[in-house]
Design an enzyme around this catalytic site. Structure first.
Site, PDB file in Angstrom:
ATOM      1  N   ASN A   1      -4.819   0.421  -5.041  1.00 46.39           N
ATOM      2  CA  ASN A   1      -5.401  -0.083  -3.795  1.00 46.39           C
ATOM      3  C   ASN A   1      -6.714   0.665  -3.584  1.00 46.39           C
ATOM      4  O   ASN A   1      -6.712   1.823  -3.190  1.00 46.39           O
ATOM      5  CB  ASN A   1      -4.413   0.188  -2.642  1.00 46.39           C
ATOM      6  CG  ASN A   1      -5.025  -0.067  -1.272  1.00 46.39           C
ATOM      7  OD1 ASN A   1      -6.062  -0.717  -1.158  1.00 46.39           O
ATOM      8  ND2 ASN A   1      -4.381   0.446  -0.231  1.00 46.39           N
TER       9      ASN A   1
ATOM     10  N   LYS B   1      -8.919   0.235  -1.391  1.00 45.87           N
ATOM     11  CA  LYS B   1      -9.359   0.296   0.014  1.00 45.87           C
ATOM     12  C   LYS B   1     -10.844  -0.120   0.093  1.00 45.87           C
ATOM     13  O   LYS B   1     -11.271  -0.951  -0.695  1.00 45.87           O
ATOM     14  CB  LYS B   1      -9.097   1.686   0.596  1.00 45.87           C
ATOM     15  CG  LYS B   1      -7.636   2.118   0.361  1.00 45.87           C
ATOM     16  CD  LYS B   1      -7.224   3.310   1.134  1.00 45.87           C
ATOM     17  CE  LYS B   1      -5.765   3.618   0.840  1.00 45.87           C
ATOM     18  NZ  LYS B   1      -5.272   4.708   1.652  1.00 45.87           N
TER      19      LYS B   1
ATOM     20  N   HIS C   1      -0.799  -3.113   5.498  1.00 51.63           N
ATOM     21  CA  HIS C   1      -1.042  -1.705   5.187  1.00 51.63           C
ATOM     22  C   HIS C   1      -1.155  -0.934   6.508  1.00 51.63           C
ATOM     23  O   HIS C   1      -1.687  -1.461   7.490  1.00 51.63           O
ATOM     24  CB  HIS C   1      -2.321  -1.558   4.359  1.00 51.63           C
ATOM     25  CG  HIS C   1      -2.494  -0.167   3.834  1.00 51.63           C
ATOM     26  ND1 HIS C   1      -2.951   0.855   4.616  1.00 51.63           N
ATOM     27  CD2 HIS C   1      -2.215   0.377   2.619  1.00 51.63           C
ATOM     28  CE1 HIS C   1      -2.971   1.976   3.893  1.00 51.63           C
ATOM     29  NE2 HIS C   1      -2.534   1.710   2.679  1.00 51.63           N
TER      30      HIS C   1
ATOM     31  N   GLU D   1      -3.097   1.253   7.504  1.00 51.88           N
ATOM     32  CA  GLU D   1      -4.460   1.378   8.046  1.00 51.88           C
ATOM     33  C   GLU D   1      -4.816   0.136   8.855  1.00 51.88           C
ATOM     34  O   GLU D   1      -5.514   0.215   9.873  1.00 51.88           O
ATOM     35  CB  GLU D   1      -5.454   1.622   6.892  1.00 51.88           C
ATOM     36  CG  GLU D   1      -5.343   3.063   6.393  1.00 51.88           C
ATOM     37  CD  GLU D   1      -5.678   3.267   4.930  1.00 51.88           C
ATOM     38  OE1 GLU D   1      -6.266   2.378   4.301  1.00 51.88           O
ATOM     39  OE2 GLU D   1      -5.327   4.350   4.418  1.00 51.88           O
TER      40      GLU D   1
ATOM     41  N   GLU E   1       5.389   3.494   2.480  1.00 48.39           N
ATOM     42  CA  GLU E   1       4.290   4.448   2.574  1.00 48.39           C
ATOM     43  C   GLU E   1       4.402   5.245   3.869  1.00 48.39           C
ATOM     44  O   GLU E   1       3.946   4.776   4.933  1.00 48.39           O
ATOM     45  CB  GLU E   1       2.941   3.706   2.548  1.00 48.39           C
ATOM     46  CG  GLU E   1       2.707   2.939   1.269  1.00 48.39           C
ATOM     47  CD  GLU E   1       1.223   2.738   0.983  1.00 48.39           C
ATOM     48  OE1 GLU E   1       0.804   3.075  -0.118  1.00 48.39           O
ATOM     49  OE2 GLU E   1       0.505   2.264   1.872  1.00 48.39           O
TER      50      GLU E   1
ATOM     51  N   GLY F   1      -3.252   9.612   1.681  1.00 47.95           N
ATOM     52  CA  GLY F   1      -4.559  10.271   1.595  1.00 47.95           C
ATOM     53  C   GLY F   1      -4.544  11.729   2.019  1.00 47.95           C
ATOM     54  O   GLY F   1      -5.593  12.332   2.214  1.00 47.95           O
TER      55      GLY F   1
ATOM     56  N   SER G   1      -0.339   9.637  -1.653  1.00 47.45           N
ATOM     57  CA  SER G   1      -0.736  10.786  -2.476  1.00 47.45           C
ATOM     58  C   SER G   1      -0.062  10.820  -3.852  1.00 47.45           C
ATOM     59  O   SER G   1       0.287  11.890  -4.353  1.00 47.45           O
ATOM     60  CB  SER G   1      -0.494  12.089  -1.708  1.00 47.45           C
ATOM     61  OG  SER G   1      -1.281  12.103  -0.522  1.00 47.45           O
TER      62      SER G   1
HETATM   63  P1  PGA Z   1      -3.279   7.385  -1.301  1.00 46.86           P
HETATM   64  O1  PGA Z   1      -3.150   5.964  -0.552  1.00 46.86           O
HETATM   65  O2  PGA Z   1      -2.721   7.201  -2.700  1.00 46.86           O
HETATM   66  O3  PGA Z   1      -4.745   7.686  -1.304  1.00 46.86           O
HETATM   67  O4  PGA Z   1      -2.471   8.362  -0.518  1.00 46.86           O
HETATM   68  C1  PGA Z   1      -2.037   5.137  -0.734  1.00 46.86           C
HETATM   69  C2  PGA Z   1      -2.179   3.885   0.080  1.00 46.86           C
HETATM   70  O5  PGA Z   1      -2.642   3.952   1.222  1.00 46.86           O
HETATM   71  O6  PGA Z   1      -1.840   2.764  -0.382  1.00 46.86           O
END
Ligand code: PGA
Length: 252
Positions: A9, A11, A92, A94, A164, A170, A210
């Site tokens: 992903n 983003k 997601h 976010e 998640e 992140g 992560s």
């Molecule tokens: P990350 O993000 O691997 O940077 O923690 C995962 C995600 O939000 O899908």
């Protein structure tokens, strides 16, 4: 047998030129696990150009749940299917947190994606406060119910669920694999109750938050974790190829 899925992903990262550079350096060794990349909308054509002949599918990070019409700034599932997308990330955290997407709206997106022959990657997960208050399972149950309560079983089996935990995204602080497995098991049990055992056994459940090449194996060893949704680490071609190669070592 559920096939392991490694989903990148990106983003809101990589211009089209940067995506081209990524793909020129991206040399994943073929293997039994499935690998996909979900770039920003603007990178889908260049992604298609580079991946089309490789057998690596691509997806999108979001969709609007209507075929077409007066929805300024939005992208429809028909447009994504037309660009060869196989998967679409829905809900997601976010988008839920920053753009205020509700469970009901996410459920509409999942249905729209399925209606156009693509597979949704439904993201679920709790905030740190929900976790500390012992509300993680209740929150995830709500997110699952909104989607699975009225989905026909053949469609439900095609949904990929990404667990998640929001505090792990992140942050460099991944969940403990054993804790993620407990939630993945809970997700499977919940789908079983909302659909049936056969459907629940088919649904792939990913862990996200992560994930990197040095912790992917811990997650994939767990019984109910069938892959990973990877943000930051998927932006580096070598690191993503390394994660995929480790997934293949488990798959074979
Ligand atoms: P990350 O993000 O691997 O940077 O923690 C995962 C995600 O939000 O899908």
């Amino acid at each position: 047998m559920r096939r392991i899925l490694i989903a990148g992903n990106w983003k809101m990262n990589h211009t089209a030129a940067e995506a081209g550079e990524f793909f020129k350096a991206f040399r994943p060794a073929p293997g039994a696990a499935e690998l996909i990349i979900c770039p920003p909308f603007t990178d889908i054509p260049v992604t298609r150009f580079f991946l089309e002949k490789s057998g690596v599918p691509w997806g999108a990070q979001n969709v609007y749940p209507e075929e077409k019409g007066a929805y300024t700034g939005e992208i429809s599932p028909k447009m994504l299917a037309d660009l060869g997308c196989s998967y679409v990330i829905c809900g997601h955290s976010e988008r839920r947190q920053i753009l205020g997407e509700s469970d009901a709206f996410v459920a509409q997106k999942v249905k729209a994606v399925l209606a156009f022959g693509m597979q949704p990657i439904l993201c679920v997960g709790e905030t740190l406060i929900e976790r500390e208050n012992g509300q993680a399972e209740a929150r995830i149950r709500e997110e699952l119910c909104a989607v699975f309560q009225d989905l026909p079983k053949d469609k439900a089996a095609k949904v990929v669920v990404a667990y998640e935990p929001i505090w792990a995204i992140g942050s460099g602080q991944a969940a403990e694999a054993g804790d993620a497995e407990k939630v993945a098991f809970y997700i499977r049990q919940t789908i079983r109750a909302l659909a049936d055992k056969h459907t629940a056994d088919q649904v792939r459940i990913l862990y996200g938050g992560s994930v990197q090449s040095d912790n992917i194996i811990e997650f994939l060893k767990e019984k109910n974790i069938d892959g990973a949704l990877i943000g930051g680490a998927s932006l580096k071609s070598k690191e993503l190829a390394e994660i995929y190669s480790k997934a293949n070592s488990i798959s074979s």
